[in-house]
Design a protein around this motif. Structure first.
Motif, PDB file in Angstrom:
ATOM      1  N   ALA A  34       0.740  -1.186  -0.218  1.00 46.84           N
ATOM      2  CA  ALA A  34      -0.037  -0.159   0.035  1.00 46.84           C
ATOM      3  C   ALA A  34       0.943   1.232   0.128  1.00 46.84           C
ATOM      4  CB  ALA A  34      -0.856  -0.059   1.366  1.00 46.84           C
ATOM      5  N   TRP A  35       2.020   1.226   0.532  1.00 44.77           N
ATOM      6  CA  TRP A  35       2.946   2.503   0.731  1.00 44.77           C
ATOM      7  C   TRP A  35       3.453   2.700  -0.400  1.00 44.77           C
ATOM      8  CZ3 TRP A  35       3.339   6.788   2.664  1.00 44.77           C
ATOM      9  CH2 TRP A  35       4.898   7.617   2.708  1.00 44.77           C
ATOM     10  N   ARG A  36       4.055   1.670  -1.047  1.00 39.72           N
ATOM     11  CA  ARG A  36       4.545   1.692  -2.347  1.00 39.72           C
ATOM     12  C   ARG A  36       3.567   2.198  -3.450  1.00 39.72           C
ATOM     13  NH1 ARG A  36       5.992  -3.588  -3.498  1.00 39.72           N
ATOM     14  NH2 ARG A  36       7.219  -3.538  -1.680  1.00 39.72           N
ATOM     15  N   LEU A  37       2.490   1.619  -3.495  1.00 41.04           N
ATOM     16  CA  LEU A  37       1.435   1.918  -4.531  1.00 41.04           C
ATOM     17  C   LEU A  37       1.035   3.450  -4.357  1.00 41.04           C
ATOM     18  CD1 LEU A  37      -0.225   1.261  -6.968  1.00 41.04           C
ATOM     19  CD2 LEU A  37      -1.888   0.871  -5.030  1.00 41.04           C
ATOM     20  N   LEU A  42       1.572   9.081  -6.241  1.00 38.05           N
ATOM     21  CA  LEU A  42       1.759  10.539  -5.874  1.00 38.05           C
ATOM     22  C   LEU A  42       2.616  10.972  -6.772  1.00 38.05           C
ATOM     23  CD1 LEU A  42       1.111  12.657  -3.817  1.00 38.05           C
ATOM     24  CD2 LEU A  42       3.075  11.982  -2.469  1.00 38.05           C
ATOM     25  N   ILE A  43       3.830  10.207  -7.142  1.00 33.57           N
ATOM     26  CA  ILE A  43       4.748  10.784  -8.211  1.00 33.57           C
ATOM     27  C   ILE A  43       4.130  11.026  -9.653  1.00 33.57           C
ATOM     28  CG2 ILE A  43       6.800  10.054  -9.564  1.00 33.57           C
ATOM     29  CD1 ILE A  43       7.922   8.665  -6.972  1.00 33.57           C
ATOM     30  N   VAL A  44       3.199   9.975  -9.822  1.00 32.10           N
ATOM     31  CA  VAL A  44       2.549  10.254 -11.469  1.00 32.10           C
ATOM     32  C   VAL A  44       1.532  11.368 -11.061  1.00 32.10           C
ATOM     33  CG1 VAL A  44       0.993   9.042 -12.652  1.00 32.10           C
ATOM     34  CG2 VAL A  44       2.746   7.751 -11.842  1.00 32.10           C
ATOM     35  N   ALA A  45       1.033  11.443 -10.259  1.00 30.68           N
ATOM     36  CA  ALA A  45       0.058  12.697 -10.049  1.00 30.68           C
ATOM     37  C   ALA A  45       0.691  14.064  -9.941  1.00 30.68           C
ATOM     38  CB  ALA A  45      -0.691  12.530  -8.694  1.00 30.68           C
ATOM     39  N   VAL A  48       1.630  14.540 -13.748  1.00 26.38           N
ATOM     40  CA  VAL A  48       0.235  15.121 -14.641  1.00 26.38           C
ATOM     41  C   VAL A  48       0.069  16.519 -14.097  1.00 26.38           C
ATOM     42  CG1 VAL A  48      -2.080  14.612 -14.886  1.00 26.38           C
ATOM     43  CG2 VAL A  48      -0.454  12.693 -14.844  1.00 26.38           C
ATOM     44  N   PHE A  49       0.047  16.867 -12.882  1.00 22.97           N
ATOM     45  CA  PHE A  49      -0.279  18.100 -12.547  1.00 22.97           C
ATOM     46  C   PHE A  49       0.829  19.169 -13.189  1.00 22.97           C
ATOM     47  CE2 PHE A  49      -2.633  16.540  -8.589  1.00 22.97           C
ATOM     48  CZ  PHE A  49      -3.739  16.573  -9.344  1.00 22.97           C
ATOM     49  N   ALA A  50       2.165  18.896 -13.007  1.00 17.78           N
ATOM     50  CA  ALA A  50       3.222  19.668 -13.904  1.00 17.78           C
ATOM     51  C   ALA A  50       2.810  19.749 -15.349  1.00 17.78           C
ATOM     52  CB  ALA A  50       4.348  19.121 -13.384  1.00 17.78           C
ATOM     53  N   LEU A  51       2.442  18.727 -15.736  1.00 13.86           N
ATOM     54  CA  LEU A  51       2.314  18.817 -17.244  1.00 13.86           C
ATOM     55  C   LEU A  51       1.104  19.708 -17.705  1.00 13.86           C
ATOM     56  CD1 LEU A  51       2.850  15.204 -18.500  1.00 13.86           C
ATOM     57  CD2 LEU A  51       4.117  17.255 -19.194  1.00 13.86           C
ATOM     58  N   LEU A  52       0.099  19.720 -16.840  1.00 12.48           N
ATOM     59  CA  LEU A  52      -0.959  20.525 -16.940  1.00 12.48           C
ATOM     60  C   LEU A  52      -0.742  22.047 -16.595  1.00 12.48           C
ATOM     61  CD1 LEU A  52      -3.941  18.404 -15.103  1.00 12.48           C
ATOM     62  CD2 LEU A  52      -3.536  18.987 -17.718  1.00 12.48           C
ATOM     63  N   ILE A  53       0.150  22.213 -15.537  1.00 14.78           N
ATOM     64  CA  ILE A  53       0.671  23.649 -15.343  1.00 14.78           C
ATOM     65  C   ILE A  53       1.292  24.028 -16.618  1.00 14.78           C
ATOM     66  CG2 ILE A  53       2.221  25.055 -13.912  1.00 14.78           C
ATOM     67  CD1 ILE A  53       0.929  23.273 -11.397  1.00 14.78           C
ATOM     68  N   LEU A  54       2.409  23.252 -17.090  1.00 12.86           N
ATOM     69  CA  LEU A  54       3.361  23.808 -18.194  1.00 12.86           C
ATOM     70  C   LEU A  54       2.148  23.972 -19.406  1.00 12.86           C
ATOM     71  CD1 LEU A  54       6.066  24.024 -19.295  1.00 12.86           C
ATOM     72  CD2 LEU A  54       5.868  21.485 -19.883  1.00 12.86           C
ATOM     73  N   GLU A  55       1.183  23.365 -19.731  1.00 18.64           N
ATOM     74  CA  GLU A  55       0.552  23.485 -20.697  1.00 18.64           C
ATOM     75  C   GLU A  55      -0.386  24.833 -20.663  1.00 18.64           C
ATOM     76  OE1 GLU A  55      -3.326  21.466 -20.692  1.00 18.64           O
ATOM     77  OE2 GLU A  55      -2.654  20.584 -22.726  1.00 18.64           O
ATOM     78  N   ARG A  56      -0.563  25.364 -19.441  1.00 16.97           N
ATOM     79  CA  ARG A  56      -1.274  26.580 -19.119  1.00 16.97           C
ATOM     80  C   ARG A  56      -0.201  27.643 -19.286  1.00 16.97           C
ATOM     81  NH1 ARG A  56      -6.750  27.106 -18.321  1.00 16.97           N
ATOM     82  NH2 ARG A  56      -7.519  25.124 -17.648  1.00 16.97           N
ATOM     83  N   VAL A  57       1.033  27.364 -18.777  1.00 22.96           N
ATOM     84  CA  VAL A  57       1.970  28.563 -18.760  1.00 22.96           C
ATOM     85  C   VAL A  57       2.731  28.717 -20.138  1.00 22.96           C
ATOM     86  CG1 VAL A  57       4.161  29.346 -17.653  1.00 22.96           C
ATOM     87  CG2 VAL A  57       2.135  28.446 -16.465  1.00 22.96           C
ATOM     88  N   ALA A  58       2.995  27.684 -20.782  1.00 17.24           N
ATOM     89  CA  ALA A  58       3.825  28.016 -21.997  1.00 17.24           C
ATOM     90  C   ALA A  58       3.306  28.420 -23.162  1.00 17.24           C
ATOM     91  CB  ALA A  58       4.368  26.194 -22.432  1.00 17.24           C
ATOM     92  N   VAL A  59       3.784  29.232 -23.758  1.00 14.33           N
ATOM     93  CA  VAL A  59       3.082  29.869 -25.148  1.00 14.33           C
ATOM     94  C   VAL A  59       4.128  29.120 -26.155  1.00 14.33           C
ATOM     95  CG1 VAL A  59       2.775  32.038 -26.172  1.00 14.33           C
ATOM     96  CG2 VAL A  59       2.492  32.100 -23.607  1.00 14.33           C
ATOM     97  N   ILE A  60       3.409  28.536 -26.963  1.00 14.70           N
ATOM     98  CA  ILE A  60       4.238  27.985 -28.009  1.00 14.70           C
ATOM     99  C   ILE A  60       3.645  28.689 -29.333  1.00 14.70           C
ATOM    100  CG2 ILE A  60       5.017  25.867 -29.254  1.00 14.70           C
ATOM    101  CD1 ILE A  60       4.311  24.433 -26.508  1.00 14.70           C
ATOM    102  N   PRO A  61       4.680  29.325 -29.962  1.00 14.04           N
ATOM    103  CA  PRO A  61       4.184  29.964 -31.172  1.00 14.04           C
ATOM    104  C   PRO A  61       4.269  29.147 -32.401  1.00 14.04           C
ATOM    105  CG  PRO A  61       6.353  30.502 -30.730  1.00 14.04           C
ATOM    106  CD  PRO A  61       5.929  29.535 -29.684  1.00 14.04           C
ATOM    107  N   LEU A  62       3.031  29.234 -33.296  1.00 13.24           N
ATOM    108  CA  LEU A  62       2.997  28.317 -34.475  1.00 13.24           C
ATOM    109  C   LEU A  62       3.433  28.786 -35.543  1.00 13.24           C
ATOM    110  CD1 LEU A  62      -0.848  27.408 -33.798  1.00 13.24           C
ATOM    111  CD2 LEU A  62       0.906  26.077 -33.406  1.00 13.24           C
TER     112      LEU A  62
END
Length: 62
Positions: A34-37, A42-45, A48-62
């Motif tokens: 249970a502790w290992r899982l 928690l690491i995966v979560a 995912v949250f870091a990617l969501l924040i990066l998606e909001r913050v990053a401005v990628i020009p087309l």
């Protein structure tokens, strides 16, 4: 997004089940599982949250 929510609910149920089984059997394997899982989920979560924040913050020009 629904898949992430489903995985989160299944993870919480599995971690709680591991703790409950430990309380009934006093076998340390279930508590370690249970502790290992919990740690890995928690690491995966956080990733995912870091990617969501990066998606909001990053401005990628087309």
């Amino acid at each position: 997004m629904w898949l992430l929510r489903l995985l989160a609910v299944l993870t919480v149920i599995t971690v709680a089940g591991g703790v409950v089984i430990f309380l009934f059997t006093r076998d340390q394997r279930y508590l370690h599982f249970a502790w290992r899982l919990f740690r890995y989920s928690l690491i995966v979560a956080l990733l995912v949250f870091a990617l969501l924040i990066l998606e909001r913050v990053a401005v990628i020009p087309l």
